[in-house]
Design a protein around this motif. Structure first.
Motif, PDB file in Angstrom:
ATOM      1  N   GLU A  50      57.791  70.222  70.819  1.00  0.00           N
ATOM      2  CA  GLU A  50      59.138  71.681  71.465  1.00  0.00           C
ATOM      3  C   GLU A  50      60.000  71.696  70.046  1.00  0.00           C
ATOM      4  N   ARG A  51      60.013  70.534  69.611  1.00  0.00           N
ATOM      5  CA  ARG A  51      61.155  71.075  68.571  1.00  0.00           C
ATOM      6  C   ARG A  51      60.948  70.234  67.166  1.00  0.00           C
ATOM      7  N   TYR A  52      60.189  69.257  67.036  1.00  0.00           N
ATOM      8  CA  TYR A  52      59.365  68.728  66.030  1.00  0.00           C
ATOM      9  C   TYR A  52      57.275  69.243  65.969  1.00  0.00           C
ATOM     10  N   PRO A  53      57.452  68.306  64.424  1.00  0.00           N
ATOM     11  CA  PRO A  53      56.060  67.943  64.259  1.00  0.00           C
ATOM     12  C   PRO A  53      55.756  66.822  64.724  1.00  0.00           C
ATOM     13  N   TRP A  54      54.268  66.870  65.310  1.00  0.00           N
ATOM     14  CA  TRP A  54      53.562  65.708  65.773  1.00  0.00           C
ATOM     15  C   TRP A  54      51.737  66.427  65.496  1.00  0.00           C
ATOM     16  N   LEU A  55      51.722  65.545  64.023  1.00  0.00           N
ATOM     17  CA  LEU A  55      49.537  65.925  63.449  1.00  0.00           C
ATOM     18  C   LEU A  55      49.372  64.470  63.202  1.00  0.00           C
ATOM     19  N   VAL A  56      47.559  65.212  64.188  1.00  0.00           N
ATOM     20  CA  VAL A  56      46.871  64.298  63.405  1.00  0.00           C
ATOM     21  C   VAL A  56      46.075  64.743  61.998  1.00  0.00           C
ATOM     22  N   ALA A  57      45.423  63.303  61.980  1.00  0.00           N
ATOM     23  CA  ALA A  57      44.055  63.559  60.815  1.00  0.00           C
ATOM     24  C   ALA A  57      42.757  63.378  61.900  1.00  0.00           C
ATOM     25  N   GLU A  58      41.824  63.811  61.238  1.00  0.00           N
ATOM     26  CA  GLU A  58      40.717  63.515  62.064  1.00  0.00           C
ATOM     27  C   GLU A  58      39.131  63.956  60.921  1.00  0.00           C
ATOM     28  N   PHE A  59      38.647  62.929  61.513  1.00  0.00           N
ATOM     29  CA  PHE A  59      37.028  63.374  61.147  1.00  0.00           C
ATOM     30  C   PHE A  59      35.841  63.579  61.432  1.00  0.00           C
ATOM     31  N   GLU A  60      35.592  63.246  62.827  1.00  0.00           N
ATOM     32  CA  GLU A  60      34.683  63.069  63.555  1.00  0.00           C
ATOM     33  C   GLU A  60      35.576  63.036  64.913  1.00  0.00           C
ATOM     34  N   ASN A  61      36.395  62.104  64.317  1.00  0.00           N
ATOM     35  CA  ASN A  61      37.434  61.513  65.382  1.00  0.00           C
ATOM     36  C   ASN A  61      39.293  61.766  64.977  1.00  0.00           C
ATOM     37  N   VAL A  62      39.719  61.640  65.587  1.00  0.00           N
ATOM     38  CA  VAL A  62      41.145  61.473  65.296  1.00  0.00           C
ATOM     39  C   VAL A  62      41.104  59.653  64.403  1.00  0.00           C
ATOM     40  N   VAL A  63      41.796  60.256  63.365  1.00  0.00           N
ATOM     41  CA  VAL A  63      41.916  58.892  62.945  1.00  0.00           C
ATOM     42  C   VAL A  63      43.121  57.750  62.370  1.00  0.00           C
ATOM     43  N   GLY A  64      44.160  59.139  62.612  1.00  0.00           N
ATOM     44  CA  GLY A  64      45.006  58.646  62.391  1.00  0.00           C
ATOM     45  C   GLY A  64      46.496  60.268  62.822  1.00  0.00           C
ATOM     46  N   TYR A  65      47.851  59.610  63.340  1.00  0.00           N
ATOM     47  CA  TYR A  65      48.959  60.591  63.198  1.00  0.00           C
ATOM     48  C   TYR A  65      50.045  60.162  63.081  1.00  0.00           C
TER      49      TYR A  65
END
Length: 195
Positions: A50-65
């Protein structure tokens, strides 16, 4: 190796939970003692974004955030954020955390945030070295502040400046109010580190 970076959604809760749970159960990296449920993580994502970013990194699946949140609740702190990044162990030392932080910081700058803080439970040499390599500097240590795994642990706090100070700063922009192209450029800047 090319990772896709994108904004997290509540649908990522299960994947994020699988990454996070071992850090809760087997380490003192997180001071939580029980892994949050998928529902709790989904609620955290929705509340954060609602206010801040939350990011994910994925290849076939999410591997980090990686995500940001308020440093403190009082209004005068609103230009400062706390940040965290987690990567599944199979992808440690592959540049995923650097990629996520690079994109996260670019977005935070566009929002108008000026300071990023990270608290690291000690000992955690990998995290302290990583944060220092990302431009964080230590600012102080809370001694014996957390008890987990039968021991008391210190937490060292780090700070990273994100922007120039002004005598009349504008309030930071909410993450959903950023222009989509601005967010895409930040995500591309982070993702390009893995190309």
């Amino acid at each position: 190796m090319t990772a896709q970076l994108r904004s997290a959604t509540a649908e990522d809760a299960d994947a994020i939970g699988r990454i996070y749970a071992p850090f809760v159960e087997n380490t003192v990296i997180s001071f939580e003692t029980d892994p949050p449920t998928d529902s709790a993580i989904a609620t955290r994502i929705e509340g954060t974004t609602e206010r801040y970013p939350w990011l994910v990194a994925e290849f076939e699946n999410v591997v980090g955030y990686a995500y940001a949140g308020p440093h403190r609740k009082r209004e005068a702190y609103r230009w400062s954020v706390d940040v965290s990044v987690y990567v599944t162990p199979a992808y440690h030392r592959c540049g995923i955390a650097r990629t996520l932080y690079t994109a996260l910081f670019a977005i935070l700058r566009e929002q108008g945030f000026l300071n990023a803080y990270a608290g690291i439970a000690l000992p955690n040499r990998a995290s302290t070295e990583f944060h220092e390599s990302m431009g964080f500097e230590p600012v102080g240590t809370y001694h014996d502040v957390g008890y987990k795994g039968g021991e008391w642990h210190d937490v060292r706090w780090y700070e990273k400046p994100l922007g120039e100070r002004s005598t009349e700063p504008e309030p930071p922009t909410r993450f959903p109010d950023l222009d989509t192209r601005t967010v895409e450029r930040a995500l591309d800047a982070g993702g390009s580190l893995l190309e």
